[in-house]
Design an enzyme around this catalytic site. Structure first.
Site, short mmCIF file in Angstrom:
data_model
loop_
_atom_site.label_atom_id
_atom_site.label_comp_id
_atom_site.label_asym_id
_atom_site.label_seq_id
_atom_site.Cartn_x
_atom_site.Cartn_y
_atom_site.Cartn_z
N SER A 1 0.84 -1.21 0.00
CA SER A 1 0.00 0.00 0.00
C SER A 1 0.88 1.26 0.00
O SER A 1 1.69 1.44 -0.90
CB SER A 1 -0.98 -0.04 1.18
OG SER A 1 -1.98 0.93 1.05
N ASP B 1 -8.69 -3.37 -6.79
CA ASP B 1 -8.17 -3.05 -5.46
C ASP B 1 -9.26 -2.35 -4.65
O ASP B 1 -9.70 -1.25 -4.99
CB ASP B 1 -6.95 -2.14 -5.63
CG ASP B 1 -6.26 -1.79 -4.33
OD1 ASP B 1 -6.95 -1.55 -3.32
OD2 ASP B 1 -5.01 -1.73 -4.33
N HIS C 1 -6.70 -5.95 -1.21
CA HIS C 1 -5.74 -4.84 -1.24
C HIS C 1 -4.32 -5.40 -1.21
O HIS C 1 -3.76 -5.66 -2.25
CB HIS C 1 -6.02 -3.87 -0.10
CG HIS C 1 -5.23 -2.59 -0.15
ND1 HIS C 1 -5.04 -1.87 -1.31
CD2 HIS C 1 -4.57 -1.92 0.82
CE1 HIS C 1 -4.31 -0.80 -1.05
NE2 HIS C 1 -4.01 -0.80 0.23
#
Length: 443
Positions: free
Chosen positions: A223, A319, A386
């Site tokens: 991330s 995502d 994610h």
């Protein structure tokens, strides 16, 4: 705002502050933790959106490790000894930290680093909130964290990197380790924008404990940590021996510069504020900043052609963080037509799926020019998730996501060790039955 968890009949029940309830099977707990870190990270990453769950930090997974993965070790925290000398401080002025597990055998001179994720802060208010959490202050960080996925010590779950020196870099600056003190305001906020200095101090310390002798090294992150990996990839290559094999892996770090469904440049505006507030321009690629407004160089699609170090991307084209915060932020959906769809991709209408397919197409187009690069690898799956590399369930296991019958770990290993070309792009949703698709509605 605190989420409340109850364990009942092999499931974890999440009582969300907004009132909804989610149930997750025990085996899926760590995967679900990405979404259940929800409200905290939502506030941290997009201070103006307050409704849907948001991206992961490791905090939920670190606290709630009830899953059927390998018996990985809990690794103690280490505070940077050179932080004060460098002026390298977290947002609140506390010392940055990391977790280190020493390698052995064939891994004694091999290193894998993983940068923690957790959004960004773009205003004095959101950064002030963040400094009261583990994502802005080491005072709130867990003293021990579990190493899993790419940091696992279990050979069956991490065949290529299990015995390497392993480092988890904690994230406490709010700008992907790219902020500069010149941007600190001379007032009473007492916020430290020292991301770049944290990065430099962290590398100094790791070099001093053995990284300088590395034969092979992999810098990775998830991330906002995946974005930090891209920003600092070439820097990492330069501090190591010319003879060392050095590569970078960005997991869920390819954030699209895409307008939301209402036509607003939500993410562009947000990144602009992050870059301006924390003085990020000084850490971005110089050739990009010379030709573009600096915040545009915070987007991977505008910086990757300047990265010379071999690079691997792990990213879902659906995502959930990007769909919830870039494509369909709450202000762009005032009547909540997308609420059920954002909670679970299985709830999306055919029209909404078409919009998501358009987002996927934009994603594929954004890095299409890099696909032919010789040292470039990728695992681009069609899952509603994610981050996927730091959890053993999605990294490598009997039920892990696959493309061309390869797990993420196998694909990364093929690329890192030059075993074979490793460029995997999934077919569109819902074609892949091996996906973990996050479901926040309960089961």
């Amino acid at each position: 705002m605190v989420n409340t968890y109850y364990h009942y009949q092999q499931r974890w029940w999440l009582i969300h502050p907004g009132g909804w309830v989610a149930a997750v099977h025990k085996r899926e707990w760590v995967i679900a933790a990405f979404g259940f870190a929800a409200i905290l990270l939502l506030l941290l990453s997009f201070s103006f959106i307050f409704s849907s769950p948001s991206p992961s930090s490791s905090s939920a997974a670190d606290h709630h490790h009830h899953f059927s993965g390998p018996p990985d070790h809990f690794v103690p925290i280490v505070f940077l000894t050179n932080a004060a000398l460098r002026g390298a401080y977290c947002l609140d002025g506390s010392f940055p930290a990391y977790h280190f597990q020493k390698g052995y055998g064939s891994g004694a001179r091999r290193w894998v680093l993983h940068i923690e994720g957790g959004g960004w802060c773009n205003t004095i208010a959101s950064c002030s909130f963040r400094k009261m959490t583990a994502l802005g202050s080491s005072k709130y960080m867990d003293r021990h964290v579990q190493f899993s996925g790419i940091l696992s010590s279990d050979q069956s779950h991490n065949p290529d990197f299990y015995n390497w020196n392993k480092v988890k870099i904690r994230y406490c600056d709010g700008a992907s380790f790219a902020g500069h003190p010149e941007s600190e305001l001379k007032n009473d906020t007492k916020l430290f924008f020292r991301g770049q200095l944290i990065w430099e101090a962290m590398m100094d310390e790791l070099l001093s404990i053995g990284l300088s002798n590395a034969q092979e090294a992999l810098l990775s992150g998830c991330s906002a940590g995946g974005l930090a990996t891209l920003i600092h990839c070439d820097d990492f290559r330069e501090i190591l021996s010319k003879d060392a094999k050095v590569k970078c892996l960005s997991d869920a770090g390819f954030f699209l510069n895409e307008k939301d469904i209402a036509g607003n440049a939500t993410i562009q505006s947000f990144y602009h504020d992050v870059v301006r507030l924390q003085g990020v321009a000084g850490s971005l690629k110089k050739d990009c900043v010379a030709n573009k407004e600096p915040s545009k160089c915070f987007f991977p699609q505008n910086m990757m052609n300047s990265i010379n170090t071999p690079l691997f991307l792990v990213n879902p084209t659906y995502d959930f963080w990007q769909i919830k915060n870039i494509l369909v932020p709450s202000p762009a959906d005032p009547r909540g037509h997308w609420r059920k769809c954002k909670l679970s991709i299985h709830n999306c209408s055919p029209e909404q799926i078409q919009v998501l397919q358009g987002f996927r197409n934009s994603f594929l187009k954004a890095f299409s020019e890099y696909q032919q690069m010789k040292n470039f690898g990728m695992f681009i799956n069609s899952c509603y998730i994610h981050c996927q590399t730091w959890v053993s369930e999605t990294w490598h296991g009997p039920n892990s996501p696959r493309i061309n019958n390869k797990t993420i770990a196998e694909s990364v290993g093929d690329w890192f060790f030059d075993r074979k070309a490793s460029k995997h792009i999934d077919c569109p949703y819902p074609c892949n039955p091996t996906c973990y698709n996050m479901d926040f509605t309960g089961r």
